[in-house]
Design a protein around this motif. Structure first.
Motif, PDB file in Angstrom:
ATOM      1  N   UNK A 292       0.838  -1.204   0.000  1.00 24.16           N
ATOM      2  CA  UNK A 292       0.000   0.000   0.000  1.00 24.16           C
ATOM      3  C   UNK A 292       0.872   1.254   0.000  1.00 24.16           C
ATOM      4  N   UNK A 293       1.973   1.214   0.712  1.00 27.00           N
ATOM      5  CA  UNK A 293       2.906   2.342   0.734  1.00 27.00           C
ATOM      6  C   UNK A 293       3.476   2.593  -0.662  1.00 27.00           C
ATOM      7  N   UNK A 294       3.735   1.523  -1.405  1.00 26.58           N
ATOM      8  CA  UNK A 294       4.277   1.639  -2.761  1.00 26.58           C
ATOM      9  C   UNK A 294       3.319   2.359  -3.703  1.00 26.58           C
ATOM     10  N   UNK A 295       2.002   2.234  -3.466  1.00 26.43           N
ATOM     11  CA  UNK A 295       1.035   2.910  -4.350  1.00 26.43           C
ATOM     12  C   UNK A 295       0.611   4.272  -3.791  1.00 26.43           C
ATOM     13  N   UNK A 296       1.286   4.713  -2.727  1.00 23.65           N
ATOM     14  CA  UNK A 296       1.055   6.064  -2.235  1.00 23.65           C
ATOM     15  C   UNK A 296       0.086   6.197  -1.070  1.00 23.65           C
ATOM     16  N   UNK A 297      -0.315   5.103  -0.471  1.00 30.51           N
ATOM     17  CA  UNK A 297      -1.209   5.163   0.686  1.00 30.51           C
ATOM     18  C   UNK A 297      -0.358   5.360   1.932  1.00 30.51           C
ATOM     19  N   UNK A 298      -0.595   6.445   2.637  1.00 26.11           N
ATOM     20  CA  UNK A 298       0.235   6.788   3.796  1.00 26.11           C
ATOM     21  C   UNK A 298      -0.475   6.528   5.123  1.00 26.11           C
ATOM     22  N   UNK A 299      -1.791   6.677   5.164  1.00 20.28           N
ATOM     23  CA  UNK A 299      -2.513   6.544   6.424  1.00 20.28           C
ATOM     24  C   UNK A 299      -3.311   5.265   6.504  1.00 20.28           C
ATOM     25  N   UNK A 300      -3.042   4.466   7.532  1.00 23.57           N
ATOM     26  CA  UNK A 300      -3.752   3.201   7.745  1.00 23.57           C
ATOM     27  C   UNK A 300      -3.993   3.057   9.239  1.00 23.57           C
ATOM     28  N   UNK A 301      -5.186   2.638   9.601  1.00 22.94           N
ATOM     29  CA  UNK A 301      -5.476   2.294  10.988  1.00 22.94           C
ATOM     30  C   UNK A 301      -5.557   0.776  11.070  1.00 22.94           C
ATOM     31  N   UNK A 302      -4.856   0.202  12.043  1.00 21.10           N
ATOM     32  CA  UNK A 302      -4.802  -1.257  12.171  1.00 21.10           C
ATOM     33  C   UNK A 302      -5.280  -1.660  13.564  1.00 21.10           C
ATOM     34  N   UNK A 303      -6.140  -2.671  13.613  1.00 22.36           N
ATOM     35  CA  UNK A 303      -6.623  -3.214  14.886  1.00 22.36           C
ATOM     36  C   UNK A 303      -6.451  -4.716  14.884  1.00 22.36           C
ATOM     37  N   UNK A 304      -6.110  -5.263  16.043  1.00 23.41           N
ATOM     38  CA  UNK A 304      -6.102  -6.705  16.202  1.00 23.41           C
ATOM     39  C   UNK A 304      -7.516  -7.112  16.601  1.00 23.41           C
ATOM     40  N   UNK A 305      -8.119  -7.990  15.817  1.00 25.70           N
ATOM     41  CA  UNK A 305      -9.496  -8.409  16.059  1.00 25.70           C
ATOM     42  C   UNK A 305      -9.565  -9.936  16.051  1.00 25.70           C
ATOM     43  N   UNK A 306     -10.705 -10.465  16.447  1.00 23.93           N
ATOM     44  CA  UNK A 306     -10.942 -11.901  16.380  1.00 23.93           C
ATOM     45  C   UNK A 306     -12.281 -12.132  15.710  1.00 23.93           C
ATOM     46  N   UNK A 307     -12.382 -13.212  14.976  1.00 23.50           N
ATOM     47  CA  UNK A 307     -13.634 -13.513  14.310  1.00 23.50           C
ATOM     48  C   UNK A 307     -13.550 -14.826  13.567  1.00 23.50           C
ATOM     49  N   UNK A 308     -14.650 -15.156  12.906  1.00 25.27           N
ATOM     50  CA  UNK A 308     -14.657 -16.349  12.072  1.00 25.27           C
ATOM     51  C   UNK A 308     -15.661 -16.171  10.954  1.00 25.27           C
ATOM     52  N   UNK A 309     -15.427 -16.889   9.903  1.00 25.81           N
ATOM     53  CA  UNK A 309     -16.328 -16.901   8.754  1.00 25.81           C
ATOM     54  C   UNK A 309     -16.627 -18.347   8.427  1.00 25.81           C
ATOM     55  N   UNK A 310     -16.353 -18.728   7.216  1.00 25.33           N
ATOM     56  CA  UNK A 310     -16.597 -20.109   6.795  1.00 25.33           C
ATOM     57  C   UNK A 310     -15.684 -21.096   7.504  1.00 25.33           C
ATOM     58  N   UNK A 311     -14.558 -20.604   8.011  1.00 28.39           N
ATOM     59  CA  UNK A 311     -13.619 -21.482   8.710  1.00 28.39           C
ATOM     60  C   UNK A 311     -14.262 -22.128   9.928  1.00 28.39           C
ATOM     61  N   UNK A 312     -15.096 -21.389  10.618  1.00 24.97           N
ATOM     62  CA  UNK A 312     -15.758 -21.855  11.840  1.00 24.97           C
ATOM     63  C   UNK A 312     -14.774 -22.237  12.934  1.00 24.97           C
ATOM     64  N   UNK A 313     -13.586 -21.646  12.919  1.00 21.91           N
ATOM     65  CA  UNK A 313     -12.609 -21.942  13.961  1.00 21.91           C
ATOM     66  C   UNK A 313     -11.977 -23.306  13.768  1.00 21.91           C
ATOM     67  N   UNK A 314     -11.378 -23.824  14.866  1.00 20.95           N
ATOM     68  CA  UNK A 314     -10.746 -25.133  14.795  1.00 20.95           C
ATOM     69  C   UNK A 314     -10.689 -25.737  16.192  1.00 20.95           C
ATOM     70  N   UNK A 315     -10.357 -27.015  16.262  1.00 24.28           N
ATOM     71  CA  UNK A 315     -10.283 -27.721  17.537  1.00 24.28           C
ATOM     72  C   UNK A 315      -8.827 -27.823  17.974  1.00 24.28           C
TER      73      UNK A 315
END
Length: 112
Positions: free
Chosen positions: A20-43
């Motif tokens: 993203x920096x290479x294409x000129x994007x300078x501002x990014x907000x990053x958060x550590x999150x948790x979730x699931x989709x089709x994976x449905x987690x694991x055992x």
């Protein structure tokens, strides 16, 4: 203006950020999150007991861009974050009504 939200695998963050920096994007907000989709987690096995990990660690990136940059940002994230395995993530594009820089009061794209 648009808000691009991307949910990606944590180990892909540096690669996506660099691209993203290479294409000129300078501002990014990053958060550590948790979730699931089709994976449905694991055992997992812990001290002889089996339990299900429903929510997997992910990274949520938020990027505010002009309408003309949206496709470049989407394509860059897709190329950098893709592993080809389930759980690579999602990208959401949201219309922004306005943006205000708190320090100066600038509005719209000037505030980005």
């Amino acid at each position: 203006m648009k808000k691009v939200e991307a949910i990606i695998k944590p180990f892909k963050l540096d690669e996506v950020k660099d691209k993203l920096n290479e294409i000129g994007i300078k501002g990014i907000t990053v958060s550590e999150v948790k979730g699931f989709g089709r994976q449905k987690g694991h055992t997992e096995l812990y001290r002889g007991a089996e339990y299900v990990v429903d929510f997997l660690p992910k990274i949520k990136m938020e990027i505010i861009v002009s309408d003309t940059q949206v496709e470049d940002v989407i394509n860059t994230i897709m190329q950098a974050a893709q592993t080809g395995r389930i759980g690579d993530g999602k990208i959401f594009v949201i219309d922004l009504q306005d943006t205000v820089r708190i320090r100066t009061g600038e509005r719209g794209e000037d505030a980005v």
